[in-house]
Motif scaffolding. Structure first.
Motif, PDB file in Angstrom:
ATOM      1  N   PHE B  96       0.806  -1.221   0.000  1.00  0.00           N
ATOM      2  CA  PHE B  96       0.000   0.000   0.000  1.00  0.00           C
ATOM      3  C   PHE B  96       0.845   1.281   0.000  1.00  0.00           C
ATOM      4  CE2 PHE B  96      -2.766   3.152   2.175  1.00  0.00           C
ATOM      5  CZ  PHE B  96      -3.719   3.275   1.182  1.00  0.00           C
ATOM      6  N   PRO B  97       1.740   1.462   0.976  1.00  0.00           N
ATOM      7  CA  PRO B  97       2.552   2.685   0.926  1.00  0.00           C
ATOM      8  C   PRO B  97       3.370   2.775  -0.364  1.00  0.00           C
ATOM      9  CG  PRO B  97       2.867   1.546   3.011  1.00  0.00           C
ATOM     10  CD  PRO B  97       2.069   0.633   2.141  1.00  0.00           C
ATOM     11  N   SER B 177      -8.464   7.320   7.751  1.00  0.00           N
ATOM     12  CA  SER B 177      -7.023   7.181   7.878  1.00  0.00           C
ATOM     13  C   SER B 177      -6.531   6.277   6.752  1.00  0.00           C
ATOM     14  CB  SER B 177      -6.676   6.558   9.221  1.00  0.00           C
ATOM     15  OG  SER B 177      -7.139   5.224   9.238  1.00  0.00           O
ATOM     16  N   ASP B 178      -5.189   6.263   6.537  1.00  0.00           N
ATOM     17  CA  ASP B 178      -4.629   5.414   5.487  1.00  0.00           C
ATOM     18  C   ASP B 178      -4.985   3.949   5.717  1.00  0.00           C
ATOM     19  OD1 ASP B 178      -3.163   7.227   3.779  1.00  0.00           O
ATOM     20  OD2 ASP B 178      -1.962   7.647   5.557  1.00  0.00           O
ATOM     21  N   PHE B 179      -4.951   3.562   6.982  1.00  0.00           N
ATOM     22  CA  PHE B 179      -5.264   2.187   7.335  1.00  0.00           C
ATOM     23  C   PHE B 179      -6.675   1.810   6.889  1.00  0.00           C
ATOM     24  CE2 PHE B 179      -5.727  -1.424  10.259  1.00  0.00           C
ATOM     25  CZ  PHE B 179      -4.490  -2.015  10.088  1.00  0.00           C
ATOM     26  N   LEU B 182      -6.975   1.582   3.136  1.00  0.00           N
ATOM     27  CA  LEU B 182      -6.481   0.286   2.650  1.00  0.00           C
ATOM     28  C   LEU B 182      -7.527  -0.813   2.859  1.00  0.00           C
ATOM     29  CD1 LEU B 182      -4.473  -1.860   1.710  1.00  0.00           C
ATOM     30  CD2 LEU B 182      -3.328  -1.697   3.891  1.00  0.00           C
TER      31      LEU B 182
END
Lengths: 309, 289
Positions: B96-97, B177-179, B182
């Motif tokens: 992901f990152p 959030s990014d989490f 994802l």
């Protein structure tokens, strides 16, 4: 002063980025840890090739012997045999194994009946998913004294052959079983490359009177060239790494003289007998050869087209 | 369209060749299947091809009652399920990152990872590292040292990069959030690629062999492939268990055939279902960037 300011700004850029996206940095941590611990630490651990590594003293406590292990290797009869076996099999695989999926992809490409194409492909992909233990078992079974191959020989009145014990056949068996297992799977990348070819090219060629053979030679193959080149370079970098599972599962003590390769030898002498430093020296030697080959061929590739870097 | 004589004969030859070659892909398995259901005498007298001769279930009855084999089967199922889940989780976290433009370390980290594809660590330092970590004779040694398959991770990353950025921009405005982006936005969109990569990991764990050879000294922990290998090299051991059952309707040849098929059945079973995915997935992983 100016450079200081610039550095300051780029530091800020990273800090701000980290603050804003700290979660991304957190996410990547396990991945980085994995690559460091299981890829880079062992790579660095290769220094024990220059030591007389003793398991209880570790890397820091073991005495340095510099090139002694390498000197030992180059004066050691077994090393040359193992190196020769590895190089010869690798060379055969390059000559026969590497083009196999390319040819197969070209043949698939000529199959216009979609149902047949898809059925054939599913069958060709299947062996890729079998383990080498299973494939090795199949090979031993088919080539046994009582096996199918000798059955067929029997119909024509030939004597049975001890294929798996014979030094003459081992390398052919390795190459053929490798093609059998992986050639179909290898076509995927090439078929993708073929799919990407502009159909106008074919139309124009047909207008000019090109038949299918000419279309293949002048359009399909050249369009696949970049893909072939990249795969070739990746292949050449791992030239001497044949794959432990395959050889280990086909090898018997009767065929050591022609089939014992670097990886199986390193396993026996290193892991089983604890000769860590000498076998690491062999592994390092193998990597260096791979790198040199990659460097040479990449230079050649860059001269004509594009290389890996 | 009318075909010339040359084209017709090429087509005929091409179909014939590909059909014959495709037949060799499946026939060895059918042959072993036939062997496993044949009588020991028929199996050793060169009579069995693709159909059982003197049909008997003796070999199968024998191996299915071999506790050792079931034990290693259980171990393999365990590492396949647990390993695949863990591998998927960490591959997603890593991919992901690396798929996001705003992640500044994207390029250096990617470079560091690709380098490991070209330079494999030599076997012995790898072995010593795993041993130092105390993973010898532990099933974790089959999972952790290879938890992220670089090729698989790149497949996921390539797929993520194809997802339009507007999607997560709007999610971010909503306070995701990014989490969460994802797992709640990207994951549901990625089913085909997850199926592919999951299959690759699962097959990898199912077929685990080298790591078991390196790290498991205790035969009671051996996964299926190791057990299979030991039975193929010393089939007498397999034949010797359960002899009190009496009926000797098998021999080493038919037993070997049955164990090979036994270890392959799960793969044959899932293969048709996942086939539609994996070709696309394998193409995604190839040669991007």
């Amino acid at each position: 002063m100016q450079t200081d300011a610039r550095r300051k700004r780029s530091e800020n850029r990273y800090l701000n980025n980290m603050k804003k996206h700290w979660m991304l940095y957190l996410m990547i941590l396990p991945g980085i840890a994995y690559y460091v611990i299981f890829k880079y630490v062992p790579l660095a651990g290769s220094v024990i090739a220059f030591q007389d590594y003793q398991i209880f003293n570790g890397i820091l406590g073991s005495p340095w012997v510099w090139f002694e292990n390498f000197v030992f290797l180059f004066t050691y009869q077994d090393f040359y045999q193992v190196l020769r076996n590895t190089a010869v099999i690798a060379f055969y695989q390059l000559i026969f194994g590497f083009p196999a999926p390319i040819i197969l992809a070209l043949l698939f490409n000529e199959v216009r009946w979609m149902l047949a194409k898809r059925t054939l492909q599913s069958l060709f992909y299947l062996p890729h998913f079998l383990s080498w233990v299973v494939v090795g078992g199949i090979v031993f079974e088919l080539l046994a004294t009582q096996g199918v191959m000798n059955q067929i020989r029997g119909w024509f009145g030939f004597e049975p052959i001890l294929y798996m014990q014979g030094e003459r056949y081992f390398r052919s068996i390795v190459v053929l079983s490798g093609i059998w297992k992986e050639a179909g799977w290898g076509t995927i990348v090439y078929l993708a490359a073929i799919t990407g070819i502009n159909p106008n090219l074919y139309e124009a060629a047909v207008m000019d009177g090109a038949n299918r053979w000419k279309q293949t030679i002048y359009i399909t193959l050249p369009s696949m060239a970049p893909t072939i080149l990249v795969l070739f370079l990746l292949n050449i970098g791992n030239f001497l790494e044949l794959g432990f599972d395959q050889i280990f599962n086909l090898l018997t003590p009767m065929t050591y003289s022609v089939g014992d390769i670097i990886e199986t030898y390193v396993y026996r002498a290193g892991v089983l007998q604890g000769q860590y430093s000498v076998t690491t020296a062999i592994g390092l030697f193998q990597s260096v050869i791979g790198f040199i080959l990659l460097w040479i061929f990449n230079r050649l590739a860059r001269k004509s087209e594009q290389g890996l870097w | 369209m009318r075909l010339s004589f040359g084209e017709k004969s090429f087509n005929a030859l091409n179909y014939a060749f590909l059909t014959a070659a495709a037949a060799t892909m499946i026939m060895p398995l059918l042959h072993l299947l036939a062997m496993s259901f044949s009588s020991p005498i028929a199996a050793d007298s060169k009579k069995v091809f693709l159909l059982p001769v003197e049909f008997t279930t003796g070999s199968w009855a024998h191996i299915l009652q071999t506790e050792e084999l079931w034990r290693s089967f259980g171990i393999t199922v365990y590492i396949t399920v647990v390993g695949t889940l863990i591998s998927m989780f960490f591959s997603l976290l890593t991919a992901f990152p690396l798929s996001r433009r705003e992640f500044l370390l994207r390029k250096p980290v990617m470079l560091g990872i690709v380098i490991t594809m070209i330079f494999n660590a030599p076997m012995i330092p790898f072995f010593l590292t795993v041993r130092e970590l105390g993973l010898m004779n532990s099933l974790w040694a089959l999972i952790i040292p290879g938890v992220i398959g670089t090729f698989n991770m790149i497949i996921i990353r390539t797929f993520f990069m194809g997802i339009p950025g507007e999607l997560d921009d709007s999610a971010r405005i909503d306070g995701c959030s990014d989490f969460r982006i994802l797992f709640q936005i990207y994951l549901p969109l990625s089913k085909p690629v997850l199926a592919t990569v999951g299959l690759f990991y699962a097959v990898g764990y199912w077929n685990t062999f080298q790591r078991a050879v390196l790290f498991l000294r205790d035969p009671s922990m051996w996964p299926l492939q190791m057990k299979l290998r030991s039975y193929l090299t010393t089939p007498e051991e397999l034949a010797a268990v359960n002899l009190f059952l009496g009926d000797y309707d098998f021999n080493t040849t038919t037993l070997k055939a049955a164990t090979i098929i036994f270890a392959t059945i799960p793969i044959i079973l899932v293969y048709p279902y996942l086939q539609k995915y994996f070709v696309k997935g394998a193409m995604l992983g190839s040669l991007k960037e």
